[in-house]
Each structure stands twice: as C-alpha cells, then as structure tokens.
Design an enzyme around this catalytic site. Structure first.
Site, short mmCIF file in Angstrom:
data_model
loop_
_atom_site.label_atom_id
_atom_site.label_comp_id
_atom_site.label_asym_id
_atom_site.label_seq_id
_atom_site.Cartn_x
_atom_site.Cartn_y
_atom_site.Cartn_z
N TYR A 155 -30.13 -7.10 50.01
CA TYR A 155 -31.39 -6.67 49.36
C TYR A 155 -31.89 -5.35 49.96
CZ TYR A 155 -36.31 -7.06 47.84
OH TYR A 155 -37.56 -6.84 47.31
N LYS A 159 -32.40 -1.72 48.12
CA LYS A 159 -33.71 -1.06 48.06
C LYS A 159 -33.67 0.32 48.75
CE LYS A 159 -35.86 -4.19 45.69
NZ LYS A 159 -36.37 -3.89 44.35
P1 NAP Z 1 -40.52 -12.02 40.78
O1 NAP Z 1 -41.83 -12.66 40.56
O2 NAP Z 1 -39.35 -12.85 41.19
O3 NAP Z 1 -40.15 -11.21 39.46
C1 NAP Z 1 -38.90 -10.62 39.29
C2 NAP Z 1 -38.81 -10.09 37.88
O4 NAP Z 1 -37.52 -9.48 37.72
C3 NAP Z 1 -38.96 -11.17 36.85
O5 NAP Z 1 -39.79 -10.71 35.80
C4 NAP Z 1 -37.53 -11.37 36.35
O6 NAP Z 1 -37.58 -11.70 34.97
C5 NAP Z 1 -36.96 -9.97 36.54
N1 NAP Z 1 -35.50 -10.00 36.63
C6 NAP Z 1 -34.73 -10.55 37.58
N2 NAP Z 1 -33.44 -10.41 37.27
C7 NAP Z 1 -33.40 -9.74 36.09
C8 NAP Z 1 -32.36 -9.31 35.23
N3 NAP Z 1 -31.06 -9.53 35.52
N4 NAP Z 1 -32.68 -8.65 34.10
C9 NAP Z 1 -33.97 -8.43 33.78
N5 NAP Z 1 -35.01 -8.81 34.53
C10 NAP Z 1 -34.72 -9.47 35.68
O7 NAP Z 1 -40.61 -10.89 41.87
P2 NAP Z 1 -41.71 -9.78 42.22
O8 NAP Z 1 -42.19 -10.10 43.58
O9 NAP Z 1 -42.66 -9.57 41.12
O10 NAP Z 1 -40.74 -8.52 42.36
C11 NAP Z 1 -40.75 -7.42 41.49
C12 NAP Z 1 -40.05 -6.25 42.18
O11 NAP Z 1 -40.78 -5.93 43.38
C13 NAP Z 1 -38.63 -6.58 42.64
O12 NAP Z 1 -37.81 -5.46 42.46
C14 NAP Z 1 -38.81 -6.86 44.11
O13 NAP Z 1 -37.63 -6.62 44.83
C15 NAP Z 1 -39.91 -5.89 44.47
N6 NAP Z 1 -40.62 -6.22 45.69
C16 NAP Z 1 -41.34 -7.38 45.80
C17 NAP Z 1 -42.01 -7.64 46.98
C18 NAP Z 1 -42.83 -8.89 47.19
O14 NAP Z 1 -43.31 -9.10 48.31
N7 NAP Z 1 -43.03 -9.71 46.19
C19 NAP Z 1 -41.94 -6.74 48.06
C20 NAP Z 1 -41.20 -5.59 47.91
C21 NAP Z 1 -40.56 -5.33 46.72
P3 NAP Z 1 -36.61 -12.76 34.20
O15 NAP Z 1 -36.28 -13.84 35.17
O16 NAP Z 1 -37.45 -13.17 33.03
O17 NAP Z 1 -35.43 -11.94 33.79
#
Ligand code: NAP
Length: 247
Positions: A155, A159
């Site tokens: 991961y 990133k």
């Molecule tokens: P989340 O709630 O797990 O949401 C992830 C989203 O990505 C979901 O809408 C999922 O939709 C979509 N997704 C996953 N695989 C996919 C695919 N193959 N095709 C299309 N869509 C896909 O996570 P989140 O925390 O909101 O994360 C969003 C972004 O922020 C990610 O890139 C994550 O790495 C980044 N991030 C999050 C955090 C944190 O603390 N939460 C910190 C740093 C960075 P479907 O399942 O409907 O496809």
C-alpha cells in the site's frame, strides 16, 4: 470559495468514504459529477443525495482494476457529459500484512487498483482536459506513502508511486493549463480504517498533534480547493491532510 459551475468532475471510489464526500463537495461547489465505483446501489444513493441538494450527478459502474472497464466507462462518461475537467483518482484498497507473509497477489492487487488504475484512467481522460485547455488531476495518496508503514509495504509503495506519478504528470501537462496534485490523508475514520483494533487506533491517535482522527470532509475540502480556480498556481504538490502526524 470559487465556484465550479460549468466544470465536470469524475470521482472514483465515490460509493462511500472519502470519495463520496469529495463527490458531494464538488457538486455543492457547482460541478456536475460522475460518481464511479463497483457498487452501483451505493453509487445511486450518492447520486440521490447530491440531487437532493439540488446538484447534478450521475453514477457509472467502474472497476479501476480492469483496463477494459476503465476504457468503457471513460467513454461512457465523455459521451454523457462531453468532457471531464476534474479527475479525482480516489479508489483504493489495502491488503495489509508483513513483508515476509505478503503474497504476490497482495502486492499485485494493491498496485493494480491504487496505481495502475490511476495511470490508465488519467491517460484515458487527459485528452479531454487538453481540448478544454483546463484540467485538474487530484490523486488521493496517503501519509504512509511519505513515511512508510510496517505491514503496508504494498500500500505504501502504491501511494508513494502516486506521488511520483502526480509530479511527473504535473510537469508534462503544465503548459496545457492542467494541474496535477496529490492529497495525502492521515488517519481518517472510514470503512478502510474501521478494521483497526483499539490498540492500533490508540497508537495512531497518539501521534496526531491535533488529537483527533480526520473526517471525510477534511479531505474533501482539500480536494475541492485544489479543483478550484483559487488553486490555479499550485501543481506537483502533495497536500497533507493529517492533523500534523507527518510534517
Ligand atoms: P473506503 O471507505 O474503503 O472506500 C474505498 C472506495 O474505493 C470505495 O468507494 C470502493 O468502491 C472504491 N474501490 C475500491 N476498489 C475499487 C475498484 N477496483 N474499482 C473502483 N472503485 C474501487 O476507503 P476510504 O478510506 O474512503 O479511502 C479512499 C481513498 O483514500 C483510498 O485511496 C485510500 O487509500 C485513501 N486514504 C484513506 C485513508 C484513511 O484513513 N481512510 C488515509 C489515507 C489515504 P466499490 O467497493 O464500490 O468499488
């Protein structure tokens, strides 16, 4: 706050979490928003919520791990909206485990979704931004892409890769009035971090100077700013939204 009226945005991974919040924020600022992910029922809920605010959105099924899906969906979005000015590459997954236990599929799945998906979708849509002579590419990276994290070699590498991609694209496309920036969230309460146990959560909180987890809206506000005309002189930047956990 400058208006995004007349702009068309695409947010990947918009079915929940940070992507959903970004779609709502961009729509509230006036953009028409294509919301994309695999879960079409959840996408429709987001569209209904945006429509309920009197704003405009449409759902598109998209699997960023599939090159075929990226091509088909990019075409469908361009046919429907005419162009895409703002691309938020937010879809992302984790497959956490220590290096010695990490399977090749854990590595490949994360790279394919988080990094290759961003490359392919950006490539598919950048022509539309070039035609408009205006564009915003915003890639959702992570604090661990800057710091590394035990148990997240795949991961964190994906990133960190997004940051190199963001800066390279920024250099390539600056002359076309297209900016490319990354947002690096810290610890945000979503489904992705919901899997952490109490001990992991406490460890995370102890290194956040602002003493709270981030919200989806904290990240969406940064994305909306980078998408706006107010951010027109910012490119190749990594905007940390992490409560100070890395500075
Ligand atoms: P989340 O709630 O797990 O949401 C992830 C989203 O990505 C979901 O809408 C999922 O939709 C979509 N997704 C996953 N695989 C996919 C695919 N193959 N095709 C299309 N869509 C896909 O996570 P989140 O925390 O909101 O994360 C969003 C972004 O922020 C990610 O890139 C994550 O790495 C980044 N991030 C999050 C955090 C944190 O603390 N939460 C910190 C740093 C960075 P479907 O399942 O409907 O496809």
């Amino acid at each position: 706050m400058s208006s995004l009226e007349g702009r068309i945005a695409l947010v990947t991974g918009a079915s929940q979490g940070i992507g959903r919040a970004c779609a709502i924020a961009l729509a509230r600022a006036g953009a028409s928003v294509a919301v994309a992910a695999r879960n079409e029922a959840k996408l429709q809920d987001v569209v209904n919520e945006i429509a309920g605010n009197g704003c405009n959105a449409k759902a598109f099924a998209l699997d960023v791990a599939s090159e075929e899906s990226i091509k088909t969906t990019a075409k469908a979005i361009l046919e429907h909206f005419g162009s895409v000015h703002i691309l938020v590459n937010n879809a992302g997954i984790t497959r956490d485990t220590l290096l010695l236990r990490m399977k090749r599929t854990d590595w490949d799945d994360v790279m394919t979704t988080n990094l290759t998906g961003t490359f392919l979708l950006t490539q598919a849509l950048v022509g539309s931004m070039m035609k408009a002579r205006w564009g915003r590419i915003i890639n959702i990276s992570s604090v661990v892409g800057e710091t590394g994290q035990a148990g997240q070699a795949n991961y964190a590498a994906s990133k960190a890769g997004l940051i190199g991609f963001t800066k390279s694209v920024a250099r390539e496309l600056a002359s076309r009035n297209i900016t490319s920036n990354a947002v690096a969230p810290g610890f945000v309460e979503t489904a992705m971090t919901g899997v952490l146990d109490g001990k992991q959560r406490a460890a995370m909180m102890s290194i956040i100077p602002l003493s709270r987890a981030g919200t989806e809206e904290d990240v969406a506000n940064a994305v909306r700013f980078l998408a706006s005309d107010e951010a027109s002189y910012i490119t190749g930047h990594v905007l940390d939204v992490n409560g100070g956990m890395y500075m």
